[in-house]
Motif scaffolding. Sequence first.
Motif, PDB file in Angstrom:
ATOM      1  N   ALA A  66       0.831  -1.076   0.021  1.00 52.19           N
ATOM      2  CA  ALA A  66      -0.145   0.047   0.009  1.00 52.19           C
ATOM      3  C   ALA A  66       0.957   1.180   0.004  1.00 52.19           C
ATOM      4  CB  ALA A  66      -1.102  -0.096   1.279  1.00 52.19           C
ATOM      5  N   VAL A  67       0.199   2.357  -0.381  1.00 52.20           N
ATOM      6  CA  VAL A  67       0.982   3.548  -0.363  1.00 52.20           C
ATOM      7  C   VAL A  67       0.034   4.461   0.279  1.00 52.20           C
ATOM      8  CG1 VAL A  67       1.925   5.342  -1.660  1.00 52.20           C
ATOM      9  CG2 VAL A  67       2.208   3.183  -2.684  1.00 52.20           C
ATOM     10  N   TYR A  68       0.575   5.252   1.240  1.00 51.23           N
ATOM     11  CA  TYR A  68      -0.299   6.166   2.169  1.00 51.23           C
ATOM     12  C   TYR A  68       0.556   7.409   1.881  1.00 51.23           C
ATOM     13  CZ  TYR A  68      -2.634   2.421   4.282  1.00 51.23           C
ATOM     14  OH  TYR A  68      -3.385   1.217   4.297  1.00 51.23           O
ATOM     15  N   VAL A  69      -0.264   8.526   1.685  1.00 48.98           N
ATOM     16  CA  VAL A  69       0.135  10.039   1.716  1.00 48.98           C
ATOM     17  C   VAL A  69      -0.690  11.003   2.407  1.00 48.98           C
ATOM     18  CG1 VAL A  69      -0.002  12.040   0.024  1.00 48.98           C
ATOM     19  CG2 VAL A  69       0.486   9.605  -0.858  1.00 48.98           C
ATOM     20  N   LYS A  70       0.149  11.720   3.307  1.00 51.12           N
ATOM     21  CA  LYS A  70      -0.216  12.789   4.092  1.00 51.12           C
ATOM     22  C   LYS A  70       0.155  14.150   3.778  1.00 51.12           C
ATOM     23  CE  LYS A  70      -0.164  14.058   9.116  1.00 51.12           C
ATOM     24  NZ  LYS A  70       0.163  13.634  10.448  1.00 51.12           N
ATOM     25  N   THR A  71      -1.028  14.862   3.660  1.00 50.15           N
ATOM     26  CA  THR A  71      -0.554  16.308   3.246  1.00 50.15           C
ATOM     27  C   THR A  71      -0.315  17.254   4.402  1.00 50.15           C
ATOM     28  OG1 THR A  71      -2.855  17.255   3.630  1.00 50.15           O
ATOM     29  CG2 THR A  71      -2.558  16.130   1.414  1.00 50.15           C
ATOM     30  N   ASP A  72       0.226  18.385   4.158  1.00 50.73           N
ATOM     31  CA  ASP A  72       0.726  19.188   5.062  1.00 50.73           C
ATOM     32  C   ASP A  72      -0.795  19.822   6.194  1.00 50.73           C
ATOM     33  OD1 ASP A  72      -0.029  20.723   3.251  1.00 50.73           O
ATOM     34  OD2 ASP A  72       1.623  22.184   3.550  1.00 50.73           O
ATOM     35  N   GLN A  73      -1.822  19.609   5.441  1.00 51.84           N
ATOM     36  CA  GLN A  73      -2.964  19.949   6.418  1.00 51.84           C
ATOM     37  C   GLN A  73      -3.502  18.713   6.979  1.00 51.84           C
ATOM     38  OE1 GLN A  73      -2.718  20.521   2.875  1.00 51.84           O
ATOM     39  NE2 GLN A  73      -2.306  22.760   3.021  1.00 51.84           N
ATOM     40  N   GLY A  74      -2.910  17.709   7.225  1.00 48.89           N
ATOM     41  CA  GLY A  74      -3.085  16.466   7.913  1.00 48.89           C
ATOM     42  C   GLY A  74      -4.165  15.769   7.409  1.00 48.89           C
ATOM     43  N   VAL A  75      -4.348  15.703   6.026  1.00 48.95           N
ATOM     44  CA  VAL A  75      -5.236  14.766   5.317  1.00 48.95           C
ATOM     45  C   VAL A  75      -4.452  13.392   4.894  1.00 48.95           C
ATOM     46  CG1 VAL A  75      -7.024  14.382   3.473  1.00 48.95           C
ATOM     47  CG2 VAL A  75      -6.828  16.731   4.419  1.00 48.95           C
ATOM     48  N   LEU A  76      -4.970  12.368   5.226  1.00 50.78           N
ATOM     49  CA  LEU A  76      -4.328  10.930   4.957  1.00 50.78           C
ATOM     50  C   LEU A  76      -5.082  10.501   3.796  1.00 50.78           C
ATOM     51  CD1 LEU A  76      -2.038   8.990   5.864  1.00 50.78           C
ATOM     52  CD2 LEU A  76      -3.712   7.925   7.519  1.00 50.78           C
ATOM     53  N   PHE A  77      -4.407   9.851   2.822  1.00 51.59           N
ATOM     54  CA  PHE A  77      -5.029   9.024   1.926  1.00 51.59           C
ATOM     55  C   PHE A  77      -4.303   7.932   1.311  1.00 51.59           C
ATOM     56  CE2 PHE A  77      -3.161  12.788  -0.361  1.00 51.59           C
ATOM     57  CZ  PHE A  77      -2.780  12.306  -1.606  1.00 51.59           C
ATOM     58  N   GLU A  78      -5.126   6.945   0.963  1.00 44.97           N
ATOM     59  CA  GLU A  78      -4.362   5.894   0.359  1.00 44.97           C
ATOM     60  C   GLU A  78      -4.219   5.709  -1.275  1.00 44.97           C
ATOM     61  OE1 GLU A  78      -4.822   0.861   0.487  1.00 44.97           O
ATOM     62  OE2 GLU A  78      -6.238   2.106   1.597  1.00 44.97           O
ATOM     63  N   ILE A  79      -3.242   5.174  -1.478  1.00 50.70           N
ATOM     64  CA  ILE A  79      -3.140   4.937  -3.105  1.00 50.70           C
ATOM     65  C   ILE A  79      -2.896   3.438  -3.483  1.00 50.70           C
ATOM     66  CG2 ILE A  79      -1.964   5.529  -5.329  1.00 50.70           C
ATOM     67  CD1 ILE A  79      -1.536   8.301  -4.208  1.00 50.70           C
ATOM     68  N   LYS A  80      -3.783   2.934  -4.283  1.00 48.85           N
ATOM     69  CA  LYS A  80      -3.364   1.513  -4.629  1.00 48.85           C
ATOM     70  C   LYS A  80      -2.195   1.417  -5.412  1.00 48.85           C
ATOM     71  CE  LYS A  80      -7.135  -0.265  -2.622  1.00 48.85           C
ATOM     72  NZ  LYS A  80      -7.087  -1.131  -1.224  1.00 48.85           N
ATOM     73  N   PRO A  81      -1.363   0.131  -5.150  1.00 51.73           N
ATOM     74  CA  PRO A  81      -0.130   0.299  -5.834  1.00 51.73           C
ATOM     75  C   PRO A  81      -0.195   0.189  -7.289  1.00 51.73           C
ATOM     76  CG  PRO A  81      -0.012  -0.978  -3.555  1.00 51.73           C
ATOM     77  CD  PRO A  81      -1.580  -0.688  -4.029  1.00 51.73           C
ATOM     78  N   HIS A  82      -1.312  -0.565  -7.764  1.00 51.45           N
ATOM     79  CA  HIS A  82      -1.272  -0.686  -9.213  1.00 51.45           C
ATOM     80  C   HIS A  82      -1.772   0.388 -10.181  1.00 51.45           C
ATOM     81  CE1 HIS A  82      -5.271  -2.107  -7.509  1.00 51.45           C
ATOM     82  NE2 HIS A  82      -5.793  -1.573  -8.277  1.00 51.45           N
ATOM     83  N   VAL A  83      -2.350   1.282  -9.401  1.00 55.48           N
ATOM     84  CA  VAL A  83      -2.765   2.626 -10.077  1.00 55.48           C
ATOM     85  C   VAL A  83      -1.577   3.448 -10.772  1.00 55.48           C
ATOM     86  CG1 VAL A  83      -3.551   5.160  -9.633  1.00 55.48           C
ATOM     87  CG2 VAL A  83      -4.493   3.133  -8.644  1.00 55.48           C
ATOM     88  N   ARG A  84      -1.890   3.971 -11.952  1.00 53.52           N
ATOM     89  CA  ARG A  84      -0.779   4.827 -12.764  1.00 53.52           C
ATOM     90  C   ARG A  84      -1.041   6.229 -12.709  1.00 53.52           C
ATOM     91  NH1 ARG A  84       0.803   4.000 -19.094  1.00 53.52           N
ATOM     92  NH2 ARG A  84       2.527   5.485 -19.056  1.00 53.52           N
ATOM     93  N   ILE A  85      -0.450   6.805 -11.933  1.00 60.28           N
ATOM     94  CA  ILE A  85      -0.827   8.298 -11.692  1.00 60.28           C
ATOM     95  C   ILE A  85      -0.359   9.032 -13.202  1.00 60.28           C
ATOM     96  CG2 ILE A  85      -0.591   8.133  -9.224  1.00 60.28           C
ATOM     97  CD1 ILE A  85       2.095   9.693  -9.415  1.00 60.28           C
ATOM     98  N   PRO A  86      -1.138  10.376 -13.299  1.00 65.81           N
ATOM     99  CA  PRO A  86      -0.853  11.106 -14.337  1.00 65.81           C
ATOM    100  C   PRO A  86       0.606  11.320 -14.463  1.00 65.81           C
ATOM    101  CG  PRO A  86      -3.063  11.950 -13.233  1.00 65.81           C
ATOM    102  CD  PRO A  86      -2.491  10.735 -12.258  1.00 65.81           C
ATOM    103  N   ARG A  87       1.049  11.748 -15.450  1.00 62.96           N
ATOM    104  CA  ARG A  87       2.607  11.917 -15.604  1.00 62.96           C
ATOM    105  C   ARG A  87       2.892  13.622 -15.455  1.00 62.96           C
ATOM    106  NH1 ARG A  87       6.012   7.809 -14.923  1.00 62.96           N
ATOM    107  NH2 ARG A  87       4.528   5.879 -15.178  1.00 62.96           N
TER     108      ARG A  87
END
Length: 206
Positions: A66-87
């Motif tokens: 799993a990949v978890y991302v936290k913004t400096d505003q304190g929002v935590l979200f998960e990104i599924k590993p197989h997702v291809r994010i925009p370039r």
Amino acid sequence: MLQSQSQNCSSRCRTVKPKLEEEKSTTTMEKTEDDVTLTLTHNNANDKALRAILDSKLNKAGMVGAVYVKTDQGVLFEIKPHVRIPRTCKRFCGVILELLGHKCIRDKDTNEILMRVVEEPVTRHLPVNSRVVGLSYSSEKLVDIDEYVNSGSDELNLVFVVGAMVHGKISKEYTDDFISVSNYPLSAQYCIGLICESLEHKWKIF
């Protein structure tokens, strides 16, 4: 890797059809107890750091749990590993804005949740047998990342916390260890590359 998936998204969930790194990975890729969760403390949509994880051989071999991302505003979200994010950064920021507004993003065809906002702390979403390792240039514990990874037990799920923020530092509250991998300050993208390469060598992923 087994993770807590009990939190459901609301009816506002956004449905999209993003490009996937490997279409078959959503149905045929099996994850083992050796999977690695790379947790990224994120600021200003550092898409390069995320791509260092998602484009790695480690991830393509199905070893990123799993990949978890936290913004400096304190929002935590998960990104599924197989997702291809925009370039491009602009398109990536657009996706993140949609995620923050709708709380989750689903695949249009399968209805699978690809990205979702989750509740803190991040430890509630990790397997019981996780070892959380924070990386910081300020840490007094300087290690050779290859030796450090090789010394770890395969019975543990490794969780690496890498800071991508311009200001501030990683909290030690939920880390089991706190290390530095260089005498010099390194970018999040470079640190993640070192981690992935070390694990790829350990598990003979070529």
